[in-house]
Scaffold this motif. Structure first.
Motif, PDB file in Angstrom:
ATOM      1  N   TYR A 262      41.855  41.659  34.170  1.00  0.00           N
ATOM      2  CA  TYR A 262      41.150  42.805  34.953  1.00  0.00           C
ATOM      3  C   TYR A 262      40.044  42.009  35.819  1.00  0.00           C
ATOM      4  O   TYR A 262      39.630  42.797  37.068  1.00  0.00           O
ATOM      5  CB  TYR A 262      40.348  43.672  33.914  1.00  0.00           C
ATOM      6  CG  TYR A 262      41.278  44.395  33.112  1.00  0.00           C
ATOM      7  CD1 TYR A 262      41.929  45.713  33.785  1.00  0.00           C
ATOM      8  CD2 TYR A 262      41.923  44.448  31.711  1.00  0.00           C
ATOM      9  CE1 TYR A 262      42.670  46.466  33.139  1.00  0.00           C
ATOM     10  CE2 TYR A 262      42.662  45.126  31.219  1.00  0.00           C
ATOM     11  CZ  TYR A 262      43.041  46.054  31.695  1.00  0.00           C
ATOM     12  OH  TYR A 262      44.067  46.731  31.337  1.00  0.00           O
ATOM     13  N   THR A 263      39.385  41.224  35.440  1.00  0.00           N
ATOM     14  CA  THR A 263      38.511  40.457  36.575  1.00  0.00           C
ATOM     15  C   THR A 263      38.980  39.922  37.643  1.00  0.00           C
ATOM     16  O   THR A 263      38.328  40.414  38.854  1.00  0.00           O
ATOM     17  CB  THR A 263      37.532  39.384  35.755  1.00  0.00           C
ATOM     18  OG1 THR A 263      36.887  39.794  34.810  1.00  0.00           O
ATOM     19  CG2 THR A 263      36.563  38.779  36.841  1.00  0.00           C
TER      20      THR A 263
ATOM     21  N   ASN B 107      34.384  46.688  34.548  1.00  0.00           N
ATOM     22  CA  ASN B 107      34.002  47.379  33.327  1.00  0.00           C
ATOM     23  C   ASN B 107      34.974  47.215  32.143  1.00  0.00           C
ATOM     24  O   ASN B 107      34.730  47.058  31.034  1.00  0.00           O
ATOM     25  CB  ASN B 107      33.729  48.974  33.512  1.00  0.00           C
ATOM     26  CG  ASN B 107      32.664  49.313  34.401  1.00  0.00           C
ATOM     27  OD1 ASN B 107      31.781  48.435  34.426  1.00  0.00           O
ATOM     28  ND2 ASN B 107      32.705  50.187  35.262  1.00  0.00           N
ATOM     29  N   THR B 108      36.320  47.157  32.501  1.00  0.00           N
ATOM     30  CA  THR B 108      37.534  47.226  31.438  1.00  0.00           C
ATOM     31  C   THR B 108      37.437  45.556  30.884  1.00  0.00           C
ATOM     32  O   THR B 108      37.331  45.366  29.753  1.00  0.00           O
ATOM     33  CB  THR B 108      38.514  47.384  31.991  1.00  0.00           C
ATOM     34  OG1 THR B 108      38.594  48.762  32.472  1.00  0.00           O
ATOM     35  CG2 THR B 108      39.642  47.055  31.122  1.00  0.00           C
ATOM     36  N   ALA B 109      36.980  44.730  31.780  1.00  0.00           N
ATOM     37  CA  ALA B 109      36.924  43.339  31.134  1.00  0.00           C
ATOM     38  C   ALA B 109      35.889  43.125  30.261  1.00  0.00           C
ATOM     39  O   ALA B 109      35.929  42.365  29.212  1.00  0.00           O
ATOM     40  CB  ALA B 109      36.924  42.430  32.621  1.00  0.00           C
TER      41      ALA B 109
ATOM     42  N   GLN C 272      32.317  38.094  29.101  1.00  0.00           N
ATOM     43  CA  GLN C 272      32.927  37.938  30.498  1.00  0.00           C
ATOM     44  C   GLN C 272      31.904  37.693  31.668  1.00  0.00           C
ATOM     45  O   GLN C 272      31.850  38.514  32.292  1.00  0.00           O
ATOM     46  CB  GLN C 272      34.191  38.973  30.657  1.00  0.00           C
ATOM     47  CG  GLN C 272      35.206  38.813  31.765  1.00  0.00           C
ATOM     48  CD  GLN C 272      35.791  37.613  31.625  1.00  0.00           C
ATOM     49  OE1 GLN C 272      35.702  36.942  32.744  1.00  0.00           O
ATOM     50  NE2 GLN C 272      36.787  37.569  30.652  1.00  0.00           N
TER      51      GLN C 272
ATOM     52  N   ASP D 190      37.804  47.841  36.996  1.00  0.00           N
ATOM     53  CA  ASP D 190      38.241  46.699  36.321  1.00  0.00           C
ATOM     54  C   ASP D 190      37.329  45.812  35.628  1.00  0.00           C
ATOM     55  O   ASP D 190      37.671  45.152  34.623  1.00  0.00           O
ATOM     56  CB  ASP D 190      39.313  46.098  37.306  1.00  0.00           C
ATOM     57  CG  ASP D 190      40.740  46.426  37.547  1.00  0.00           C
ATOM     58  OD1 ASP D 190      40.830  47.473  36.760  1.00  0.00           O
ATOM     59  OD2 ASP D 190      41.463  46.002  38.344  1.00  0.00           O
TER      60      ASP D 190
ATOM     61  N   GLU E 228      34.388  45.439  28.641  1.00  0.00           N
ATOM     62  CA  GLU E 228      34.703  46.227  27.277  1.00  0.00           C
ATOM     63  C   GLU E 228      35.543  45.316  26.220  1.00  0.00           C
ATOM     64  O   GLU E 228      35.320  45.095  25.331  1.00  0.00           O
ATOM     65  CB  GLU E 228      35.418  47.327  27.563  1.00  0.00           C
ATOM     66  CG  GLU E 228      34.613  48.465  28.210  1.00  0.00           C
ATOM     67  CD  GLU E 228      35.184  49.953  28.462  1.00  0.00           C
ATOM     68  OE1 GLU E 228      36.234  50.104  27.867  1.00  0.00           O
ATOM     69  OE2 GLU E 228      34.695  50.463  29.311  1.00  0.00           O
ATOM     70  N   ILE E 229      36.434  44.594  26.890  1.00  0.00           N
ATOM     71  CA  ILE E 229      37.499  43.643  26.112  1.00  0.00           C
ATOM     72  C   ILE E 229      36.758  42.441  25.636  1.00  0.00           C
ATOM     73  O   ILE E 229      37.009  42.251  24.698  1.00  0.00           O
ATOM     74  CB  ILE E 229      38.629  43.231  27.002  1.00  0.00           C
ATOM     75  CG1 ILE E 229      39.559  44.635  27.240  1.00  0.00           C
ATOM     76  CG2 ILE E 229      39.668  42.199  26.444  1.00  0.00           C
ATOM     77  CD1 ILE E 229      40.499  44.436  28.237  1.00  0.00           C
ATOM     78  N   ASP E 230      35.922  41.781  26.565  1.00  0.00           N
ATOM     79  CA  ASP E 230      35.124  40.605  26.191  1.00  0.00           C
ATOM     80  C   ASP E 230      33.692  40.773  26.700  1.00  0.00           C
ATOM     81  O   ASP E 230      33.615  40.534  27.959  1.00  0.00           O
ATOM     82  CB  ASP E 230      35.958  39.567  26.672  1.00  0.00           C
ATOM     83  CG  ASP E 230      35.366  37.986  26.391  1.00  0.00           C
ATOM     84  OD1 ASP E 230      34.159  38.200  25.598  1.00  0.00           O
ATOM     85  OD2 ASP E 230      35.853  37.227  26.686  1.00  0.00           O
ATOM     86  N   SER E 231      32.665  40.909  26.060  1.00  0.00           N
ATOM     87  CA  SER E 231      31.397  41.313  26.428  1.00  0.00           C
ATOM     88  C   SER E 231      30.906  39.967  26.944  1.00  0.00           C
ATOM     89  O   SER E 231      29.771  39.906  27.655  1.00  0.00           O
ATOM     90  CB  SER E 231      30.489  41.762  25.422  1.00  0.00           C
ATOM     91  OG  SER E 231      30.631  40.979  24.291  1.00  0.00           O
TER      92      SER E 231
END
Length: 95
Positions: free
Chosen positions: A2-3, A23-25, A32, A21, A27-30
């Motif tokens: 996503y990043t 934000n999603t990255a 990141q 994208d 959410e998946i791995d804070s």
């Protein structure tokens, strides 16, 4: 992933999709830190100075420490003369 896709959208100036994208990255791995850093770039590019500094600080606090890149990245040009940016540069000495 996503990043990386967010960076592509950022280059295309599709800031809404880039933000989604990043934000999603996060959410998946804070942890990141690249996503935080690229959100700082996005906000700088869209002249949202305060937000840019907030996200740059989050990136640094989450482990982003490529100071040469921070100091030369053209995406951050809009915040370079701001006090918040200068304050963040002092974190370099603490790492």
């Amino acid at each position: 992933a996503y990043t990386n896709r967010g960076v592509i959208y950022l280059g295309m100036k599709d800031y809404d999709r880039a933000a989604e994208d990043f934000n999603t990255a996060i959410e998946i791995d804070s942890g990141q830190h690249w996503a935080y850093y690229n959100k700082a770039c996005l906000f700088s590019l869209t002249n949202q100075i305060g937000e840019s500094c907030i996200w740059l600080e989050k990136a640094i606090k989450n482990g982003y420490n490529n100071w040469n890149h921070i100091e030369t990245d053209l995406d951050l040009n809009n915040i370079r003369n701001e006090e918040c940016y200068k304050k963040l540069l002092t974190l370099k000495e603490l790492q």
